[in-house]
Motif scaffolding. Structure first.
Motif, mmCIF file in Angstrom:
data_model
loop_
_atom_site.group_PDB
_atom_site.id
_atom_site.type_symbol
_atom_site.label_atom_id
_atom_site.label_comp_id
_atom_site.label_asym_id
_atom_site.label_seq_id
_atom_site.Cartn_x
_atom_site.Cartn_y
_atom_site.Cartn_z
ATOM 1 N N PRO A 152 -3.089 -16.166 -9.659
ATOM 2 C CA PRO A 152 -3.113 -17.564 -9.209
ATOM 3 C C PRO A 152 -2.028 -17.815 -8.164
ATOM 4 O O PRO A 152 -0.932 -17.247 -8.235
ATOM 5 N N PHE A 153 -2.337 -18.712 -7.237
ATOM 6 C CA PHE A 153 -1.440 -18.964 -6.103
ATOM 7 C C PHE A 153 -1.295 -20.457 -5.856
ATOM 8 O O PHE A 153 -2.273 -21.209 -5.911
ATOM 9 N N TYR A 154 -0.061 -20.863 -5.606
ATOM 10 C CA TYR A 154 0.226 -22.227 -5.159
ATOM 11 C C TYR A 154 0.959 -22.170 -3.823
ATOM 12 O O TYR A 154 1.793 -21.275 -3.592
ATOM 13 N N TYR A 158 -10.346 -23.905 -18.645
ATOM 14 C CA TYR A 158 -9.440 -24.739 -19.417
ATOM 15 C C TYR A 158 -10.242 -25.497 -20.469
ATOM 16 O O TYR A 158 -11.475 -25.614 -20.385
ATOM 17 N N VAL A 159 -9.535 -26.002 -21.468
ATOM 18 C CA VAL A 159 -10.168 -26.605 -22.631
ATOM 19 C C VAL A 159 -9.767 -28.067 -22.744
ATOM 20 O O VAL A 159 -8.598 -28.423 -22.552
ATOM 21 N N ILE A 160 -10.739 -28.907 -23.025
ATOM 22 C CA ILE A 160 -10.451 -30.300 -23.379
ATOM 23 C C ILE A 160 -11.030 -30.556 -24.752
ATOM 24 O O ILE A 160 -12.040 -29.958 -25.145
ATOM 25 N N GLU A 161 -10.387 -31.427 -25.502
ATOM 26 C CA GLU A 161 -10.856 -31.803 -26.827
ATOM 27 C C GLU A 161 -11.177 -33.292 -26.840
ATOM 28 O O GLU A 161 -10.417 -34.101 -26.306
ATOM 29 N N ARG A 162 -12.292 -33.631 -27.453
ATOM 30 C CA ARG A 162 -12.702 -35.027 -27.509
ATOM 31 C C ARG A 162 -13.539 -35.249 -28.759
ATOM 32 O O ARG A 162 -14.072 -34.284 -29.348
ATOM 33 N N GLU A 163 -13.639 -36.503 -29.175
ATOM 34 C CA GLU A 163 -14.450 -36.809 -30.342
ATOM 35 C C GLU A 163 -15.905 -36.467 -30.048
ATOM 36 O O GLU A 163 -16.438 -36.807 -28.991
ATOM 37 N N LYS A 164 -16.521 -35.792 -30.993
ATOM 38 C CA LYS A 164 -17.875 -35.294 -30.775
ATOM 39 C C LYS A 164 -18.874 -36.437 -30.714
ATOM 40 O O LYS A 164 -18.866 -37.356 -31.533
ATOM 41 N N GLN A 172 5.554 -32.231 -10.067
ATOM 42 C CA GLN A 172 4.092 -32.151 -10.169
ATOM 43 C C GLN A 172 3.613 -30.705 -10.185
ATOM 44 O O GLN A 172 2.748 -30.336 -10.981
ATOM 45 N N LEU A 173 4.168 -29.886 -9.301
ATOM 46 C CA LEU A 173 3.723 -28.497 -9.231
ATOM 47 C C LEU A 173 4.100 -27.735 -10.496
ATOM 48 O O LEU A 173 3.285 -26.994 -11.058
ATOM 49 N N ALA A 174 5.344 -27.904 -10.946
ATOM 50 C CA ALA A 174 5.779 -27.190 -12.147
ATOM 51 C C ALA A 174 4.951 -27.590 -13.362
ATOM 52 O O ALA A 174 4.566 -26.745 -14.174
ATOM 53 N N GLN A 175 4.638 -28.887 -13.500
ATOM 54 C CA GLN A 175 3.824 -29.318 -14.619
ATOM 55 C C GLN A 175 2.417 -28.737 -14.540
ATOM 56 O O GLN A 175 1.830 -28.353 -15.558
ATOM 57 N N ASP A 176 1.873 -28.655 -13.331
ATOM 58 C CA ASP A 176 0.540 -28.073 -13.183
ATOM 59 C C ASP A 176 0.545 -26.596 -13.559
ATOM 60 O O ASP A 176 -0.393 -26.109 -14.174
ATOM 61 N N VAL A 177 1.611 -25.889 -13.193
ATOM 62 C CA VAL A 177 1.740 -24.480 -13.580
ATOM 63 C C VAL A 177 1.720 -24.345 -15.096
ATOM 64 O O VAL A 177 1.003 -23.492 -15.648
ATOM 65 N N ILE A 178 2.480 -25.191 -15.785
ATOM 66 C CA ILE A 178 2.515 -25.132 -17.239
ATOM 67 C C ILE A 178 1.135 -25.443 -17.819
ATOM 68 O O ILE A 178 0.663 -24.780 -18.747
ATOM 69 N N VAL A 198 -1.767 -24.979 -16.367
ATOM 70 C CA VAL A 198 -2.657 -23.855 -16.065
ATOM 71 C C VAL A 198 -2.421 -22.711 -17.042
ATOM 72 O O VAL A 198 -3.367 -22.103 -17.560
ATOM 73 N N LEU A 199 -1.168 -22.415 -17.301
ATOM 74 C CA LEU A 199 -0.856 -21.334 -18.234
ATOM 75 C C LEU A 199 -1.383 -21.652 -19.637
ATOM 76 O O LEU A 199 -1.838 -20.775 -20.364
ATOM 77 N N GLY A 200 -1.331 -22.928 -20.002
ATOM 78 C CA GLY A 200 -1.813 -23.331 -21.319
ATOM 79 C C GLY A 200 -3.297 -23.548 -21.394
ATOM 80 O O GLY A 200 -3.847 -23.665 -22.489
ATOM 81 N N GLN A 201 -3.961 -23.627 -20.232
ATOM 82 C CA GLN A 201 -5.408 -23.839 -20.172
ATOM 83 C C GLN A 201 -5.829 -25.073 -20.967
ATOM 84 O O GLN A 201 -6.848 -25.081 -21.646
ATOM 85 N N ARG A 202 -5.042 -26.146 -20.830
ATOM 86 C CA ARG A 202 -5.282 -27.325 -21.646
ATOM 87 C C ARG A 202 -5.647 -28.568 -20.859
ATOM 88 O O ARG A 202 -6.103 -29.537 -21.437
ATOM 89 N N GLU A 203 -5.421 -28.613 -19.586
ATOM 90 C CA GLU A 203 -5.751 -29.790 -18.804
ATOM 91 C C GLU A 203 -6.355 -29.353 -17.475
ATOM 92 O O GLU A 203 -6.119 -28.231 -17.021
ATOM 93 N N GLN A 204 -7.097 -30.262 -16.871
ATOM 94 C CA GLN A 204 -7.674 -29.943 -15.571
ATOM 95 C C GLN A 204 -6.553 -29.804 -14.553
ATOM 96 O O GLN A 204 -5.734 -30.701 -14.397
ATOM 97 N N PRO A 205 -6.520 -28.691 -13.835
ATOM 98 C CA PRO A 205 -5.453 -28.474 -12.854
ATOM 99 C C PRO A 205 -5.757 -29.150 -11.516
ATOM 100 O O PRO A 205 -6.835 -29.716 -11.319
ATOM 101 N N ILE A 206 -4.820 -29.087 -10.610
ATOM 102 C CA ILE A 206 -5.019 -29.596 -9.255
ATOM 103 C C ILE A 206 -6.180 -28.852 -8.613
ATOM 104 O O ILE A 206 -6.211 -27.628 -8.588
ATOM 105 N N GLN A 207 -7.122 -29.594 -8.069
ATOM 106 C CA GLN A 207 -8.304 -29.007 -7.408
ATOM 107 C C GLN A 207 -8.543 -29.764 -6.092
ATOM 108 O O GLN A 207 -9.166 -30.786 -6.083
ATOM 109 N N ASN A 208 -8.098 -29.300 -4.962
ATOM 110 C CA ASN A 208 -7.164 -28.216 -4.781
ATOM 111 C C ASN A 208 -6.016 -28.610 -3.844
ATOM 112 O O ASN A 208 -5.057 -27.897 -3.709
ATOM 113 N N PHE A 209 -6.126 -29.799 -3.182
ATOM 114 C CA PHE A 209 -5.087 -30.278 -2.270
ATOM 115 C C PHE A 209 -4.545 -31.620 -2.751
ATOM 116 O O PHE A 209 -5.281 -32.604 -2.811
#
Length: 343
Positions: A130-132, A152-158, A297-303, A305-316
């Protein structure tokens, strides 16, 4: 504040990141990643500390003028969190072979021209990393992400309506679903996949169709995108880092900006002479609140992405401190719709 628990401290401690450049923006990124507790960080910069660096870079002082930026910053970075393994590289990044990037989990390049950004991006894709890219110009700045392919994974009420495995957008698709029970409630676990483009393609790609489908939305696109594209084209044409105040440079930049604005199908009235003047006055400079925002913002997005828990920056992501907004635009070449068979 960086949410390190979005990833998991144990896994975070195993992460190895390369940070290229050590100006004010990279200082902020390094600070946030080190305080979050990543495993190891390599800071790379072949340039020397100058008097201009002292205004907004908090890892260096007058004593460091004339010494290497990365070497000068290292003791202060290490002091933030001694548990993070810190390495220093003072070689020119352009001399590194693609294999160099294979040892890292993530590569972040800051404050470069488009050509070196593109070269590093290509090398990262060669070794599937991955590259930033990110840069700041006074009151303005940007973050670009090329995660190649990212799940990445999101959780929501079914819901009572089953979630279908399908393409949601040109770049995003739902590839898997699962379920779990939490406190008597059924929670759906949805895995989504984002497809990315390298920076050289993103730089020549149109705005998303929904952004140019109405005049109201076109008027909302900041002229910063136009000016960044014009700046990168100016650098390629003239081999200069930034436009000077000469009439020739100003005419070239203005012509390029006008052309880029038309290519983006944006209304002429949104590219005002006042903004062009402000951008050129800020280009190449550093302002601490702006680099702090972008670095956070960038550091939080890196975290994330590593956790695969939230939608990351796509892309600019574009940041204009006058508006205090950071809109994100998905800039990609126009491809046919995603085929369900590839999901």
């Amino acid at each position: 504040m960086i949410d390190k628990f979005a990833y998991g401290e144990f896994e975070l401690k195993r992460t190895n990141i390369l940070l290229i450049g050590m100006r004010a923006l990279a200082n902020e990124i390094a600070k946030n990643l080190v305080l979050a507790g990543i495993g190891s960080l390599t800071i790379l910069d072949d340039q020397l500390v100058t008097a201009d660096d002292l205004g907004s870079q908090f890892f260096v002082s007058e004593l460091h003028v004339g010494t290497n930026r990365a070497t000068a910053a290292a003791p202060q970075v290490r002091a933030l969190n001694p548990r993070v393994a810190l390495s220093v590289d003072t070689e020119n990044i352009l001399l590194k072979p693609p294999e160099f990037y294979s040892m890292f989990d993530m590569v972040i390049a800051t404050d470069l021209d488009l050509a070196p950004f593109s070269m590093i991006n290509a090398a990262c894709r060669f070794v599937n990393k991955p590259f930033y890219a990110a840069g700041s110009h006074g009151m303005y700045g940007f973050i670009f992400a090329d995660l190649i392919t990212h799940d990445y994974v999101i959780e929501r009420e079914k819901s009572n309506i089953p979630t279908q495995l399908k393409a949601e957008t040109m770049t995003r698709s739902i590839v898997a679903t699962n379920a779990k029970e939490v406190n008597g409630k059924q929670i759906e676990i949805v895995t989504k996949r984002e497809m990315y483009s390298p920076i050289n393609l993103a730089n020549t790609s149109p705005l998303p169709a929904e952004q140019v489908s109405s005049r109201r939305r076109k008027l909302q696109v900041p002229p910063l995108l136009t000016c960044l594209r014009a700046l990168w084209e100016f650098q390629a044409l003239t081999q200069q880092s930034f436009p000077s105040h000469s009439r020739t440079d100003l005419e070239i930049f203005t012509r390029l900006a006008t052309d880029k604005h038309k290519e983006l199908q944006l209304p002429a009235e949104t590219l005002r002479s006042e903004f062009l003047r402000s951008f050129l006055q800020n280009v190449g400079s550093e302002i601490a609140p702006v680099t702090a925002f972008l670095g956070g913002q960038l550091a939080q997005d890196v975290i994330n992405v590593l956790g695969q828990r939230e939608q990351p920056i796509q892309n600019f992501l574009l940041f204009d401190s006058d508006d205090a907004k950071g809109p994100i635009y998905a800039l990609h070449p126009i491809f046919p719709p995603l085929d369900a068979s590839i999901m």
